[in-house]
Design a protein around this motif. Structure first.
Motif, mmCIF file in Angstrom:
data_model
loop_
_atom_site.group_PDB
_atom_site.id
_atom_site.type_symbol
_atom_site.label_atom_id
_atom_site.label_comp_id
_atom_site.label_asym_id
_atom_site.label_seq_id
_atom_site.Cartn_x
_atom_site.Cartn_y
_atom_site.Cartn_z
ATOM 1 N N LEU A 71 0.848 -1.188 0.000
ATOM 2 C CA LEU A 71 0.000 0.000 0.000
ATOM 3 C C LEU A 71 0.884 1.239 0.000
ATOM 4 C CD1 LEU A 71 -2.952 0.965 0.064
ATOM 5 C CD2 LEU A 71 -2.712 1.187 2.551
ATOM 6 N N ALA A 72 0.845 1.981 -1.125
ATOM 7 C CA ALA A 72 1.596 3.229 -1.249
ATOM 8 C C ALA A 72 0.692 4.391 -0.872
ATOM 9 C CB ALA A 72 2.116 3.399 -2.680
ATOM 10 N N MET A 73 1.296 5.481 -0.446
ATOM 11 C CA MET A 73 0.514 6.620 0.015
ATOM 12 C C MET A 73 0.019 7.499 -1.127
ATOM 13 S SD MET A 73 0.209 6.433 3.300
ATOM 14 C CE MET A 73 0.257 4.623 3.258
ATOM 15 N N TYR A 74 0.773 7.547 -2.234
ATOM 16 C CA TYR A 74 0.344 8.419 -3.335
ATOM 17 C C TYR A 74 0.790 7.836 -4.678
ATOM 18 C CZ TYR A 74 5.129 10.258 -2.683
ATOM 19 O OH TYR A 74 6.492 10.385 -2.541
ATOM 20 N N HIS A 75 0.277 8.412 -5.736
ATOM 21 C CA HIS A 75 0.376 7.893 -7.100
ATOM 22 C C HIS A 75 1.804 7.544 -7.512
ATOM 23 C CE1 HIS A 75 0.335 8.071 -11.532
ATOM 24 N NE2 HIS A 75 -0.955 7.757 -11.462
ATOM 25 N N ASP A 76 2.673 8.518 -7.567
ATOM 26 C CA ASP A 76 4.016 8.269 -8.100
ATOM 27 C C ASP A 76 4.854 7.403 -7.180
ATOM 28 O OD1 ASP A 76 3.194 9.825 -10.178
ATOM 29 O OD2 ASP A 76 4.848 11.263 -10.077
ATOM 30 N N GLN A 77 4.605 7.442 -5.888
ATOM 31 C CA GLN A 77 5.346 6.586 -4.959
ATOM 32 C C GLN A 77 5.149 5.113 -5.312
ATOM 33 O OE1 GLN A 77 3.854 5.948 -0.909
ATOM 34 N NE2 GLN A 77 5.890 6.438 -0.108
ATOM 35 N N GLY A 78 3.946 4.768 -5.741
ATOM 36 C CA GLY A 78 3.656 3.391 -6.095
ATOM 37 C C GLY A 78 3.882 3.062 -7.556
ATOM 38 N N LEU A 79 3.520 4.003 -8.443
ATOM 39 C CA LEU A 79 3.545 3.685 -9.872
ATOM 40 C C LEU A 79 4.925 3.758 -10.503
ATOM 41 C CD1 LEU A 79 0.483 3.794 -9.474
ATOM 42 C CD2 LEU A 79 0.322 4.736 -11.774
ATOM 43 N N ILE A 80 5.793 4.617 -10.004
ATOM 44 C CA ILE A 80 7.139 4.675 -10.594
ATOM 45 C C ILE A 80 7.877 3.348 -10.407
ATOM 46 C CG2 ILE A 80 9.426 5.728 -10.392
ATOM 47 C CD1 ILE A 80 8.016 8.431 -10.015
ATOM 48 N N PRO A 81 7.969 2.806 -9.188
ATOM 49 C CA PRO A 81 8.633 1.503 -9.065
ATOM 50 C C PRO A 81 7.874 0.391 -9.778
ATOM 51 C CG PRO A 81 7.700 2.185 -6.957
ATOM 52 C CD PRO A 81 7.630 3.362 -7.868
ATOM 53 N N PHE A 82 6.531 0.444 -9.738
ATOM 54 C CA PHE A 82 5.767 -0.615 -10.395
ATOM 55 C C PHE A 82 6.052 -0.642 -11.889
ATOM 56 C CE2 PHE A 82 2.177 -2.280 -12.729
ATOM 57 C CZ PHE A 82 1.941 -3.483 -12.094
ATOM 58 N N LYS A 83 5.978 0.512 -12.535
ATOM 59 C CA LYS A 83 6.184 0.541 -13.987
ATOM 60 C C LYS A 83 7.641 0.280 -14.354
ATOM 61 C CE LYS A 83 2.174 3.258 -15.287
ATOM 62 N NZ LYS A 83 1.634 4.334 -16.149
#
Length: 342
Positions: A267-279
């Motif tokens: 669970l990431a707190m905000y968009h880029d915190q989660g999506l940058i590593p995911f992508k």
């Protein structure tokens, strides 16, 4: 619905026809393995799909035009025209006409979802600039579908083979993130993630990591106190209830040391915190899944990619994965067994 047992009917809303949506859809559906598992229904216009079939020299792709979902053929790729006339297809160019067709495709698919005549929806990429109008504000597929299906809350859940990332806050300005990091919001998203991991992914006792908001997860209050005041108490609350919830973790070290492989969800707190590593880790196979709704919706995790539209170089891996993920989630929710070949 006239469908073979365990073979779901999955709609594909075409998105922006001047991007790579049609190309990745065609390439994905050329995979014979998909055709054995699902009945695809494309919401678009036949002329637009024919344009790309010729432009990309993908002549093996065939589809059957039907007037409405009641005419669906289970052994064919079906297509429903969502506008009377197809807008001119201009690869790589943003046009208002393409935006109108993208919205029409999405709305038509939603109506068939509401009536239970399709079992799931895969949304191809669209452009938020040309789909928006003064009458209808479009922030993103997640928010649009959440409103359409009456959900108070949903979870943007990015999933791939060995990483699943959910977001507490999604499509909001960075300046608004801290205001939306509350114990209540984190609690809601954690519950949605746990339920989804159990019901949609078949994980009976999911292990979830929660990321911090601030650099170094606040450094014991030196770099921010949201971890101590908001996030840690929620983590402790879930642990006390018997859930395998851990954190908050500093996001840079967490992903840098590949700790995501040790957890079923993050669970990431905000968009880029989660999506940058995911992508970074799963761009070609990543899937955007809207968890927490009564319906199944997935999407490839890339955009319209105007710069390569019509050049036959777009990778269909994420679209194929989105279709397969929709199939798997439908199967898990319905309790279907794997069908034997033959």
């Amino acid at each position: 619905m006239n469908q073979r047992k365990n073979k779901p009917v999955i709609g594909i809303s075409i998105g922006d026809i001047n991007g790579i949506s049609a190309e990745v859809t065609i390439k994905a559906l050329l995979d014979n393995r998909l055709q054995k598992l699902i009945t695809p229904v494309i919401y678009a216009h036949g002329k637009a799909m024919t344009f790309y079939r010729k432009q990309l020299e993908l002549e093996d792709f065939n589809f059957m035009q039907i007037r409405n979902i009641d005419e669906v053929h289970n052994r064919k790729t079906n297509l429903i025209n969502v506008v009377d006339e197809s807008p001119e297809v201009i690869p790589g160019v943003e046009t208002q006409e393409a935006g109108k067709m993208a919205l029409a495709a999405l709305e038509h698919a939603i109506e068939d979802l509401k009536s239970g005549k399709i079992d799931g929806l895969v949304t191809a990429p669209l452009n938020k600039n040309n789909i928006n109008s003064p009458e209808k504000k479009f922030i993103g597929h997640t928010e649009f579908l959440t409103e359409a299906f009456g959900g108070e809350e949903s979870l943007m859940f990015l999933v791939a083979e060995d990483i699943r990332v959910g977001l507490v806050t999604g499509h909001i300005p960075v300046s608004q993130i801290t205001k939306n990091i509350s114990a209540e919001n984190i609690r809601k998203k954690l519950n949605l993630m746990i339920d989804s991991l159990k019901n949609d992914f078949g994980i009976s006792k999911p292990k979830v990591a929660v990321l911090g908001l601030n650099p170094h997860a606040g450094e014991d209050g030196l770099l921010g106190d949201e971890e101590d005041k908001i996030i840690k108490p929620v983590v402790s609350e879930f642990k006390d209830k018997g859930h395998l919830i851990f954190g908050p973790y500093p996001s840079d070290g967490f992903f840098g040391m590949l700790h995501h492989k040790k957890f079923d969800g993050i669970l990431a707190m905000y968009h880029d915190q989660g999506l940058i590593p995911f992508k970074t880790l799963a761009f070609e196979t990543g899937v955007n899944f809207t968890a927490g709704l009564t319906i199944v919706r997935t999407s490839p995790d890339h955009g319209t990619a105007y710069n390569i539209a019509g050049k036959n170089i777009a990778d269909e891996g994420s679209m194929r994965a989105a279709i397969m993920q929709a199939y798997d989630i439908i199967r898990n929710r319905m309790g279907w067994e794997e069908e034997e070949e033959g």
